[in-house]
Design an enzyme around this catalytic site. Structure first.
Site, PDB file in Angstrom:
ATOM      1  N   ARG A 182       0.738  -1.014   0.305  1.00  0.00           N
ATOM      2  CA  ARG A 182      -0.294  -0.065  -0.095  1.00  0.00           C
ATOM      3  C   ARG A 182       0.576   1.889   0.076  1.00  0.00           C
ATOM      4  NH1 ARG A 182      -4.472  -0.075   4.405  1.00  0.00           N
ATOM      5  NH2 ARG A 182      -3.346   0.771   5.487  1.00  0.00           N
ATOM      6  N   THR A 209      -1.144   7.736  -1.059  1.00  0.00           N
ATOM      7  CA  THR A 209      -2.529   7.471  -1.735  1.00  0.00           C
ATOM      8  C   THR A 209      -3.540   6.593  -0.870  1.00  0.00           C
ATOM      9  OG1 THR A 209      -1.344   5.468  -2.670  1.00  0.00           O
ATOM     10  CG2 THR A 209      -1.088   7.512  -3.682  1.00  0.00           C
ATOM     11  N   ASP A 258       0.716  -2.930  12.214  1.00  0.00           N
ATOM     12  CA  ASP A 258       1.079  -3.163  10.954  1.00  0.00           C
ATOM     13  C   ASP A 258       1.739  -5.027  10.915  1.00  0.00           C
ATOM     14  OD1 ASP A 258       2.989  -4.360   7.943  1.00  0.00           O
ATOM     15  OD2 ASP A 258       2.753  -1.795   7.968  1.00  0.00           O
ATOM     16  N   ASP A 265       4.707  -6.311   9.418  1.00  0.00           N
ATOM     17  CA  ASP A 265       5.649  -5.614  10.463  1.00  0.00           C
ATOM     18  C   ASP A 265       5.850  -6.946  11.493  1.00  0.00           C
ATOM     19  OD1 ASP A 265       7.000  -3.472   8.384  1.00  0.00           O
ATOM     20  OD2 ASP A 265       5.606  -2.376   9.545  1.00  0.00           O
TER      21      ASP A 265
END
Ligand code: PRP
Ligand code: URA
Length: 217
Positions: free
Chosen positions: A112, A116, A208, A211
């Site tokens: 991603r 944006t 995340d 991560d």
């Protein structure tokens, strides 16, 4: 469920089993380290796979037990392929292969863009006979839905007609976008959260996923 335009849309399947809820609470905890986080993602993926394969067709075969000859059932129909969305989807692969060891595995790489929030494709490698298989797309997080929608677009462009999507945590926005874009794709998830924040992260979510699986932050 019938949409306003008359098309049929699959209602998402949400796992509400107490053991799954318990494992998701451990996943959400920011103090859970990468080793335990990976194990939990894999275990939950295994249980999700159990539900997502519930409608596999069976055929009757005859076998001989140590006692007698009997008729019994085995899985029939199309073979399966799992397609994790890189990176975080990789964390679900071991769990689903525990359930279906003979499945083939394809990979779609998307990240991603932080500005944006739109997915950017960087890799796609699917089994050569993928059109003959039931395909299960894997990604722990369904946030805006952009990554799942693009991954499924890529798979459909190859000619695949049978696709399911498995995630661990979904935002309502992601479910709405995905079922609107791909009403034929059944979604399986282990929890539906409250909303997205301003950075398109799921709230309360687990942070995340990539991560946390790979220890990159
Ligand atoms: C995460 C996650 C999904 C995507 C979900 O991946 O694993 O692929 O974001 O967001 P969306 O529904 O808004 O598209 P990310 O882009 O962080 O890449 P990574 O797995 O490599 O960390
Ligand atoms: N990707 C993640 O890993 N987590 C989120 O909450 C949203 C996107």
């Amino acid at each position: 469920m019938r949409r306003n335009d008359g098309k049929f849309m699959n209602t998402p399947f949400i796992m509400d089993h107490p053991l799954i809820q318990h494992k998701i609470s451990l996943l959400r905890d920011k103090n859970t380290g990468s080793k335990e986080f990976r194990e939990l993602i894999s275990e939950i993926a295994m249980f999700l796979c159990y539900e997502a394969t519930r409608s596999l067709p069976l055929k009757e075969v005859e076998i001989e037990t140590p006692i007698c000859v009997t008729k019994t059932k085995v899985v029939s129909g199309k073979k399966l392929a799992f397609v994790p969305i890189l990176r975080a989807g990789l964390g679900m692969v071991d769990g689903v292969l525990e359930m279906v060891p003979a499945a083939k595995v394809g990979h779609i790489g998307l990240y991603r863009d932080p500005e944006t929030k739109l997915p950017v494709e960087y890799y796609c490698k699917l089994p050569c006979d993928v059109t003959k298989r039931d395909v299960f797309v894997l990604d722990p997080m369904l946030a805006t839905g952009g990554s799942a929608i693009d991954a499924i677009n890529l798979i459909k462009e190859k000619g695949v007609t049978s696709i399911k999507f498995m995630c661990i945590i979904a935002a309502p926005e992601g479910i709405a976008a995905l079922t609107e874009a791909h009403p034929d794709v059944q979604v399986y998830c282990a929890a539906v959260d409250e909303k997205l924040d301003d950075h398109a992260y799921i709230v309360p979510g687990l942070g995340d996923a990539g991560d946390r699986i790979f220890g990159t932050k």
